[in-house]
Design a protein around this motif. Structure first.
Motif, short mmCIF file in Angstrom:
data_model
loop_
_atom_site.label_atom_id
_atom_site.label_comp_id
_atom_site.label_asym_id
_atom_site.label_seq_id
_atom_site.Cartn_x
_atom_site.Cartn_y
_atom_site.Cartn_z
N PHE A 167 0.85 -1.18 0.00
CA PHE A 167 0.00 0.00 0.00
C PHE A 167 0.89 1.24 0.00
O PHE A 167 1.82 1.35 0.80
N GLY A 168 0.62 2.17 -0.93
CA GLY A 168 1.45 3.37 -1.07
C GLY A 168 1.19 4.39 0.01
O GLY A 168 0.03 4.68 0.34
N VAL A 169 2.26 4.96 0.57
CA VAL A 169 2.16 5.93 1.66
C VAL A 169 3.09 7.10 1.38
O VAL A 169 3.93 7.06 0.48
N ALA A 170 2.96 8.16 2.17
CA ALA A 170 3.84 9.32 2.07
C ALA A 170 4.19 9.81 3.46
O ALA A 170 3.38 9.74 4.39
N MET A 171 5.42 10.32 3.60
CA MET A 171 5.90 10.89 4.85
C MET A 171 6.66 12.17 4.55
O MET A 171 7.26 12.30 3.48
N PRO A 192 0.61 13.53 9.37
CA PRO A 192 -0.04 12.48 10.16
C PRO A 192 -0.44 11.29 9.28
O PRO A 192 -0.98 11.46 8.18
N THR A 193 -0.16 10.09 9.78
CA THR A 193 -0.47 8.88 9.01
C THR A 193 -1.94 8.82 8.60
O THR A 193 -2.28 8.45 7.48
N GLU A 194 -2.82 9.23 9.52
CA GLU A 194 -4.25 9.13 9.22
C GLU A 194 -4.68 10.05 8.09
O GLU A 194 -5.74 9.86 7.48
N GLY A 199 -6.60 6.75 0.90
CA GLY A 199 -6.24 6.54 -0.50
C GLY A 199 -4.79 6.15 -0.60
O GLY A 199 -3.95 6.59 0.19
N GLU A 200 -4.46 5.31 -1.57
CA GLU A 200 -3.08 4.87 -1.75
C GLU A 200 -2.27 5.95 -2.47
O GLU A 200 -2.53 6.27 -3.63
N THR A 228 -8.88 12.86 5.92
CA THR A 228 -8.02 12.04 5.08
C THR A 228 -8.11 12.44 3.62
O THR A 228 -9.03 13.14 3.20
N LEU A 229 -7.14 11.95 2.84
CA LEU A 229 -7.16 12.14 1.38
C LEU A 229 -7.70 10.87 0.76
O LEU A 229 -7.05 9.82 0.81
N PRO A 230 -8.92 10.91 0.18
CA PRO A 230 -9.52 9.69 -0.36
C PRO A 230 -8.78 9.18 -1.60
O PRO A 230 -7.87 9.83 -2.13
N ALA A 231 -9.20 8.02 -2.07
CA ALA A 231 -8.63 7.45 -3.28
C ALA A 231 -8.93 8.32 -4.49
O ALA A 231 -9.94 9.02 -4.56
N ARG A 232 -8.00 8.30 -5.45
CA ARG A 232 -8.11 9.02 -6.72
C ARG A 232 -8.37 10.52 -6.51
O ARG A 232 -9.20 11.12 -7.16
#
Length: 332
Positions: A167-171, A192-194, A199-200, A228-232
């Motif tokens: 699963f794609g993430v960003a930091m 924040p992780t959440e 979304g990936e 959160t940032l949803p998918a797409r």
């Protein structure tokens, strides 16, 4: 041929460039190749090729690197001079893109950011000397760092990667803080992780020293019922404010792995280049006649080469490497 006022122009190449960056009105590859306004290719004798299939060039200094995108080896160059070899952990290296960024910190020092020892441990090194600036006791999280980029002022580091599902993430990390406390590169960081777990995350870039753009793939939905940032979606995050400034559904296509900033727009490269408005997510322009690799994530068993592109500093011209040419797009 030289530049013109045509929307899309083509410069023939002897071999597809591994990296591109603008130096004035010249295009430069990280392997000692350059193209002037006349479109003529000039190559130095020490140009690198096999086994390296990817490259990166610092926009702030004389450094570049060539490397194996799905391998473990690389070479750091100062113009045409070899500075030193680069390496990364071989754990799962064949399954995700080489993590590497070049650029300057806030004090002007040119650095290399990579993962030379462990897949999950970011290190910042002085480019000229190789001195490790983040040596210390470390306990990194179990995450694969892949696509790295420094903010324009060098204050922050963006790491787009993945963890097991996959699963794609960003930091996002504070580089000045990391120089005094390297362990800060091992935690959650400033994003924040959440905020990015719905979304990936497939791509990201810096609009300026504070605003960050992230793009997510997968099945999209509208609405901003949580933080959160949803998918797409295309989202603009303010580091100083710690919140999303914009979050919008990308209506026309998946974002791919590469975003290039242009004012309040970004250029997305998946199959062909698209210009997107970061405040609305809307498509501003696209060039379907200019083909680029269809690469959706920085990881995966099947390796698809990453797109190679460079936006002129004045935002007027986009160069995209292709098998037999460099496409030059005059942007609206």
């Amino acid at each position: 041929m030289g530049w013109s006022s045509m929307t899309v122009e083509s410069i023939p190449v002897e071999a597809e460039p591994k990296a591109l960056v603008w130096q004035g009105d010249e295009l430069v590859s990280g392997c000692g190749r350059r193209w002037g306004r006349d479109g003529v290719e000039r190559t130095v004798a020490s140009a690198w090729s096999f086994p390296f299939d990817a490259g990166i060039t610092s926009v702030s200094g004389p450094y570049s690197a060539v490397y194996q995108e799905r391998g473990i080896e690389g070479v750091l160059l100062e113009r045409e001079r070899v500075v030193r070899e680069l390496n990364r952990s071989d754990y799962q290296a064949e399954n995700y893109d080489y993590p590497l960024a070049l650029g300057a910190l806030g004090d002007g020092r040119e650095v290399v950011v990579h993962c030379p020892d462990e897949y999950n441990m970011l290190e910042i090194e002085d480019a000229a000397s190789g001195e490790r600036l983040t040596a210390g006791t470390r306990e990194p999280r179990d995450v694969f760092h892949s696509r790295l980029s420094l903010s324009p002022d060098g204050r922050y580091l963006l790491a787009v990667g993945w963890f097991w599902h996959p699963f794609g993430v960003a930091m996002v990390y504070d580089t000045a803080l990391a120089l005094t406390d390297p362990a800060t590169l091992d935690g959650e960081g400033l994003l924040p992780t959440e905020a990015v777990m719905n979304g990936e995350v497939t791509a990201g870039c810096w609009l300026d020293g504070d605003r960050l753009v992230l793009a997510t793939g997968g099945e999209g939905r509208s609405g901003e019922e949580d933080s959160t940032l949803p998918a797409r979606h295309l989202g603009v995050w303010s580091v100083s404010e710690g919140r999303w400034l914009h979050r919008n559904l990308i209506a026309d296509a998946e974002p791919g792995v590469l975003l290039l900033p242009r004012g309040d727009h970004v250029i997305s490269l998946l199959g062909h280049p698209r210009l997107l408005d970061t405040a609305t997510g809307r498509l501003v322009a696209e060039w379907p006649e200019v083909g680029v690799p269809v690469k959706a994530t920085c990881f995966g068993v099947t390796h698809i080469p990453s797109p190679v592109a460079a936006l002129h500093p004045d935002g007027t011209r986009l160069a995209i490497a292709q098998a037999e040419s460099i496409a030059l797009i005059t942007l609206p």
